[in-house]
Structure formats: C-alpha cells, structure tokens
Design a protein around this motif. Structure first.
Motif, PDB file in Angstrom:
ATOM      1  N   TRP A  33       0.710  -1.061  -0.054  1.00  0.00           N
ATOM      2  CA  TRP A  33      -0.070  -0.319  -0.016  1.00  0.00           C
ATOM      3  C   TRP A  33       0.511   1.382  -0.220  1.00  0.00           C
ATOM      4  O   TRP A  33       0.464   2.061  -0.825  1.00  0.00           O
ATOM      5  CB  TRP A  33      -1.053   0.062   1.509  1.00  0.00           C
ATOM      6  N   SER A  34       1.984   1.704   0.224  1.00  0.00           N
ATOM      7  CA  SER A  34       3.166   2.191   0.786  1.00  0.00           C
ATOM      8  C   SER A  34       3.857   2.523  -0.544  1.00  0.00           C
ATOM      9  O   SER A  34       3.197   3.613  -1.341  1.00  0.00           O
ATOM     10  CB  SER A  34       4.010   1.965   1.918  1.00  0.00           C
ATOM     11  N   ILE A  69      13.374   1.607 -14.680  1.00  0.00           N
ATOM     12  CA  ILE A  69      12.069   1.632 -13.897  1.00  0.00           C
ATOM     13  C   ILE A  69      12.666   0.274 -12.606  1.00  0.00           C
ATOM     14  O   ILE A  69      11.681   0.945 -11.505  1.00  0.00           O
ATOM     15  CB  ILE A  69      10.903   1.521 -14.545  1.00  0.00           C
ATOM     16  N   GLU A  70      13.388  -0.563 -12.806  1.00  0.00           N
ATOM     17  CA  GLU A  70      13.340  -1.696 -11.937  1.00  0.00           C
ATOM     18  C   GLU A  70      14.225  -1.088 -10.959  1.00  0.00           C
ATOM     19  O   GLU A  70      13.958  -1.782  -9.480  1.00  0.00           O
ATOM     20  CB  GLU A  70      13.943  -2.399 -12.864  1.00  0.00           C
ATOM     21  N   SER A  71      14.985   0.232 -11.073  1.00  0.00           N
ATOM     22  CA  SER A  71      15.868   0.051 -10.174  1.00  0.00           C
ATOM     23  C   SER A  71      14.871   1.190  -9.160  1.00  0.00           C
ATOM     24  O   SER A  71      15.572   1.400  -8.151  1.00  0.00           O
ATOM     25  CB  SER A  71      17.450   0.655 -10.977  1.00  0.00           C
ATOM     26  N   ARG A  72      14.290   2.269  -9.411  1.00  0.00           N
ATOM     27  CA  ARG A  72      13.612   2.882  -9.523  1.00  0.00           C
ATOM     28  C   ARG A  72      12.703   2.330  -8.479  1.00  0.00           C
ATOM     29  O   ARG A  72      12.424   2.631  -7.168  1.00  0.00           O
ATOM     30  CB  ARG A  72      12.636   4.352 -10.063  1.00  0.00           C
ATOM     31  N   LEU A  73      11.739   1.596  -8.930  1.00  0.00           N
ATOM     32  CA  LEU A  73      11.250   0.271  -7.597  1.00  0.00           C
ATOM     33  C   LEU A  73      11.641  -0.441  -6.585  1.00  0.00           C
ATOM     34  O   LEU A  73      11.216  -0.167  -5.430  1.00  0.00           O
ATOM     35  CB  LEU A  73      10.417  -0.395  -8.800  1.00  0.00           C
ATOM     36  N   ASP A  78      12.836  -0.820  -1.172  1.00  0.00           N
ATOM     37  CA  ASP A  78      13.125  -0.490   0.888  1.00  0.00           C
ATOM     38  C   ASP A  78      13.077   0.259   1.235  1.00  0.00           C
ATOM     39  O   ASP A  78      13.652  -0.345   2.053  1.00  0.00           O
ATOM     40  CB  ASP A  78      14.591  -0.445  -0.242  1.00  0.00           C
ATOM     41  N   ALA A  79      12.905   1.827   0.778  1.00  0.00           N
ATOM     42  CA  ALA A  79      12.545   2.559   1.751  1.00  0.00           C
ATOM     43  C   ALA A  79      10.498   2.852   2.247  1.00  0.00           C
ATOM     44  O   ALA A  79      10.913   3.374   3.131  1.00  0.00           O
ATOM     45  CB  ALA A  79      12.134   3.725   0.633  1.00  0.00           C
TER      46      ALA A  79
END
Length: 219
Positions: A33-34, A69-73, A78-79
């Motif tokens: 959800w986050s 996009i993979e890296s950003r996701l 992780d955050a």
C-alpha cells in the motif's frame, strides 16, 4: 512459490508487475500500500494498483527501457514502511452449508472437522482486506485459520452466485457477483459488494476488515 527477491515483469508496453518477496502477510501488504501511494505520484505513472503481494503499475507513455524503472522501484520498495490504513469493519451475516454452501462436505472431508466447527473457525478471525480485484467489488482477504485450508477444486464451477463465501487453498473470500470459481463454497451472505448506483460503487477498500457472523449452519 515464494520468491526471495522482488520480481518485475512487463505486461505489454504500458504496464509492469512488481512482485514483493516473501510470504503473503499483513505487514508485506501494508508495504505494498505504501509503495502504491509513492509510485502513484510519479509523473510517468497513470495508475498504481495494489494486488496481493504485488503492484500493477501503468504508464501514460511506454517506457523505452526497463532498467531505470526497475532500479527506482527497488529503491522505493526498500524505503517503503508499512502503511496503517484506518478502515471500517463490515459484518457479514452468513448461512453456512445447505444449498448456499454446496462444497461444505468437501471441506469436511479434507479437514476432518464437522460443519459447525468449520463455521466457527471461519467466522472467528477479523479478516483484513488486502486488495480489490478479480471482479468488481471482490476482496482479497488475509487471516484465515490454516485448519480449514482446502485445495482449490480440480474442476471449477461455471457459475457461483454473488455472495458465495468460499475457501481456496489458504484464503477465503466472497463472490461480489455471479461467475465461475475454482474455490470451495461453504456458505452465502446477502451483502451486496458492488452497486453501480452507489458512490463509491464498491463496498470495501484495502484497509477495511470483514467479520463473518454465523446466522445458521445447515447440514
């Protein structure tokens, strides 16, 4: 199969599916959800729809390459911290067994429990709504007691009525409208989950909860 690392796969040219690692749990779902709220703010994203242990991301413009996009996701996942949604609790009256629960005997045969025990165990938890999907108004629920887990049917039923309360593997759910299903129907409720004339048309949202109330157990 439980994946150990996040998995990202393209769905056509304008969407991708992010699958979270680990077992399905309320904590993981709250992180989904986050993640959905964060990804939904990205300018290139038209929609971020949470599923069970996954997130569907749709783009307004097809991405040229997947790697950024993979890296950003991955970084966003992780955050991501579990998001606590203060939803409503909806009580659903259920008649277990009988004509509205045609597969109760199969659950009895698999678990070794009697219909009254199955109904009592099924109605005891407070079930969090993890996601909405499959068909309009349908809720994916968590929290079912493993004692009544029953494998999905080898031959699906072509048409279950709306309000059918069913068990499929380690999950339970309620059909929001008539349609096919491979789950084991153990009861029925008169509650309406989708109504196009309502605002909003769906009864429940992620973060809400369902509590089943036993009206009767019919043998």
């Amino acid at each position: 199969m439980i994946i150990k690392e996040p998995r990202i796969s393209l769905l056509g040219t304008r969407a991708l599916l992010f699958e979270a690692p680990g077992e399905t749990s309320l904590t993981t779902q709250r992180r989904i959800w986050s993640l959905a709220r964060e990804v939904g703010t990205w300018p290139e994203v038209s929609e971020a729809v949470p599923g069970v242990n996954n997130l569907l991301v749709s783009f307004s413009v097809p991405p040229r390459t997947l790697a950024p996009i993979e890296s950003r996701l991955q970084s966003a996942w992780d955050a991501a911290t579990p998001m606590i949604l203060q939803g409503r609790t909806i009580e659903l009256p259920v008649v277990y067994g009988g004509e509205g629960g045609p597969h109760m005997a199969d659950v009895v045969a698999h678990t070794g429990l009697c219909p009254e025990e199955i109904a009592e165990i099924h109605a005891r938890p407070l079930y969090p709504v993890y996601a909405i999907g499959s068909h309009p108004g349908y809720c994916y629920l968590g929290g079912m007691d493993a004692r009544i887990a029953t494998p999905r049917r080898k031959v699906p039923v072509l048409k279950l009525p709306g309000g059918a309360v069913s068990i499929g593997g380690s999950q339970t759910g309620v059909s929001a409208s008539a349609g096919p299903s491979g789950w084991n129907t153990i009861g029925t409720t008169s509650t309406t989950f989708f109504d196009a004339t309502r605002d909003p048309p769906v009864l429940l949202q992620p973060g809400d909860s369902i509590r089943f109330r036993i009206v009767e157990v019919v043998r």
